[in-house]
Design an enzyme around this catalytic site. Structure first.
Site, PDB file in Angstrom:
ATOM      1  N   ASN A 103     -10.025  -5.424  -9.278  1.00  0.00           N
ATOM      2  CA  ASN A 103      -9.568  -4.147  -8.736  1.00  0.00           C
ATOM      3  C   ASN A 103      -9.734  -4.216  -7.224  1.00  0.00           C
ATOM      4  O   ASN A 103     -10.844  -4.114  -6.718  1.00  0.00           O
ATOM      5  CB  ASN A 103     -10.381  -2.995  -9.326  1.00  0.00           C
ATOM      6  CG  ASN A 103      -9.937  -1.634  -8.816  1.00  0.00           C
ATOM      7  OD1 ASN A 103      -9.256  -1.522  -7.800  1.00  0.00           O
ATOM      8  ND2 ASN A 103     -10.339  -0.581  -9.514  1.00  0.00           N
ATOM      9  N   PHE A 123     -14.602  -5.455  -8.574  1.00  0.00           N
ATOM     10  CA  PHE A 123     -13.838  -5.205  -7.352  1.00  0.00           C
ATOM     11  C   PHE A 123     -13.653  -6.456  -6.495  1.00  0.00           C
ATOM     12  O   PHE A 123     -14.517  -7.332  -6.454  1.00  0.00           O
ATOM     13  CB  PHE A 123     -14.503  -4.102  -6.521  1.00  0.00           C
ATOM     14  CG  PHE A 123     -14.372  -2.749  -7.144  1.00  0.00           C
ATOM     15  CD1 PHE A 123     -13.213  -2.007  -6.973  1.00  0.00           C
ATOM     16  CD2 PHE A 123     -15.375  -2.232  -7.934  1.00  0.00           C
ATOM     17  CE1 PHE A 123     -13.078  -0.766  -7.570  1.00  0.00           C
ATOM     18  CE2 PHE A 123     -15.255  -0.991  -8.533  1.00  0.00           C
ATOM     19  CZ  PHE A 123     -14.097  -0.257  -8.354  1.00  0.00           C
ATOM     20  N   HIS A 133      -1.695   0.919 -11.339  1.00  0.00           N
ATOM     21  CA  HIS A 133      -2.874   0.350 -10.684  1.00  0.00           C
ATOM     22  C   HIS A 133      -3.939   0.083 -11.746  1.00  0.00           C
ATOM     23  O   HIS A 133      -4.347   0.997 -12.460  1.00  0.00           O
ATOM     24  CB  HIS A 133      -3.429   1.316  -9.638  1.00  0.00           C
ATOM     25  CG  HIS A 133      -4.792   0.907  -9.140  1.00  0.00           C
ATOM     26  ND1 HIS A 133      -4.950  -0.019  -8.145  1.00  0.00           N
ATOM     27  CD2 HIS A 133      -6.039   1.265  -9.536  1.00  0.00           C
ATOM     28  CE1 HIS A 133      -6.250  -0.198  -7.939  1.00  0.00           C
ATOM     29  NE2 HIS A 133      -6.926   0.571  -8.773  1.00  0.00           N
ATOM     30  N   CYS A 177      -8.726   4.012  -5.029  1.00  0.00           N
ATOM     31  CA  CYS A 177      -7.722   3.293  -5.811  1.00  0.00           C
ATOM     32  C   CYS A 177      -6.342   3.933  -5.769  1.00  0.00           C
ATOM     33  O   CYS A 177      -5.350   3.272  -6.064  1.00  0.00           O
ATOM     34  CB  CYS A 177      -8.190   3.177  -7.260  1.00  0.00           C
ATOM     35  SG  CYS A 177      -9.631   2.095  -7.463  1.00  0.00           S
TER      36      CYS A 177
END
Length: 423
Positions: free
Chosen positions: A369, A246, A336, A195
């Site tokens: 994500n 994700f 993020h 990430c």
């Protein structure tokens, strides 16, 4: 693959400081499979032929239903082929609503072993993933170059980021070939940074741009979860979090110093970049490449570790230009969105106003994500929000300065002190 609509950037732009790296354009791309969060549970368990009611209930709790319904789709369909998502009604919560994925029913029919427990499938996964990340990276880069307005031949350097492929030569060469870059283009690869990869890539691209006057650096990120797709297992409870959180996609950014204002539209100046890892936390984000693909797990203490260390990290960056903790809400925050817990803890610890993390929460809601790509999506939403505020003359905070932040394996903190150049 399908690219998303362009972000129009018009109006005036502040001048960047001479010699400082500046973001000049953004671009993104996605695969054609759209996963609706409200349909994930039944589809995932059907496709993996799992009938464990306890695991199914756990995943259902992770996939909270949206407050605003989406258009009707038959519940038997998990993967929806699309060309646009204009007809989707987006909600206003922090939960993920939609994600794009490479995995499809067609792939599962061709490679049924991907849904079988304990089957060596790394070769099949990489065969699919290597091509997919290249295709997405090419499309995102082409969108970025189009938004930039200069020819591809003006690109002098390439930084490529991915945690979703493994090959020699690497994806940087295939991307350069796909874009028709000059053989003299200098290339750098950043692999398996998770990430934090997007902001780490910006840090590297910034250094390249500032040490090579006149250069134009293309940063491309591309990720797919197909390398880690697995059937649910009681022995791997974290897999359910991955299945619910994700997503796949690609992002692209062009950077350079001393923008040519007759052609280029400077968006953000990257003033200072730093990196910091927390000692003895290397097992908190633990990933391994195995015969069955990538397996990873996150420690329960990850949000707490980030919360405990975020103030000192941010203050170090802010102090460079004389900002302090009293200025948190006078800044913009491009974070993020690793997950809602991290955003919530940051917001609480730093006493941030709710609107400060709107771009991060929107990116999480719309794309999940997406690992290294997500910072690109956050920056696009931030530009959109800024233009909206300026148009309505509601930008009262005057957030010229801000931070770009990401957290990855290590635990590693990546941060960039930046100036917003959009007026």
């Amino acid at each position: 693959m399908g690219s998303e609509g362009e972000t129009a950037v018009n109006g005036l732009h502040k001048l960047a400081n001479p010699g400082k790296a500046t973001i000049l354009a953004l671009g993104k791309a996605f695969p054609h499979q759209l996963v609706m969060q409200e349909l994930l549970v039944d589809g995932y368990f059907k496709n993996t032929k799992c009938d464990d009611p306890e695991l199914k209930q756990k995943l259902a709790r992770l996939c909270m239903p949206p407050k605003i319904p989406f258009f009707h789709i038959p519940s038997s369909k998990l993967f929806i082929k699309i060309n646009s998502v204009d007809s989707i009604c987006a909600g206003k919560t922090t939960t993920v609503k939609t994600r794009y994925v490479v995995m499809s029913e067609e792939i599962l029919k061709e490679y049924p072993e991907l849904a079988l427990e304990g089957t060596p499938t790394i070769n099949q996964r990489l065969e699919i993933a290597n091509k997919a990340v290249t295709d997405m990276a090419i499309e995102a880069s082409q969108a970025c170059i189009k938004n930039w307005g200069r020819p591809t031949s003006s690109i002098t350097h390439l930084v490529y980021v991915s945690s979703s492929e493994a090959r020699l030569p690497g994806g940087d060469l295939y991307l350069a070939k796909g874009l028709g870059l000059s053989p003299e283009t200098s290339r750098v690869m950043l692999y398996f940074m998770g990430c934090s990869g997007g902001v780490a890539g910006l840090r590297v691209a910034k250094d390249i741009a500032e040490n090579n006057p006149g250069s134009r650096v293309l940063l491309a990120t591309s990720e797919t979860t197909i390398v880690g797709f697995k059937p649910p297992s009681i022995n791997r409870p974290y897999d359910l979090v991955g299945a619910a959180l994700f997503g796949d996609g690609a992002g692209a950014i062009i950077l350079g110093t001393d923008p040519e204002l007759s052609i280029e539209k400077p968006l953000f100046e990257l003033h200072t970049a730093i990196q910091h890892f927390l000692p003895n936390t290397e097992k908190t984000i633990d990933g391994k490449l195995t015969a069955e693909g990538i397996s990873f797990k996150l420690g329960r203490d990850l949000p707490q570790l980030i919360e405990d260390n975020i103030e000192g990290f941010c203050d170090k960056l802010m102090g460079i230009v004389g900002l302090n903790d009293k200025d948190y809400n006078k800044m913009f925050w491009a974070v993020h969105p690793g997950g809602p817990a991290i955003l919530n803890r940051m917001e609480k610890r730093l006493n941030l106003l709710p609107e400060k993390l709107v771009a991060s929460r929107r990116a999480l809601m719309d794309y999940g994500n997406a690992s290294s790509n997500t910072i690109v999506y956050v920056l696009e939403y931030m530009i959109e929000e800024t233009l909206k505020q300026n148009q309505n003359e509601k930008n009262e905070n005057g957030d010229e300065w801000g931070l770009l932040l990401a957290f990855g394996p290590g635990i590693t903190f990546e941060g960039i002190l930046a100036r917003k150049l959009i007026v």
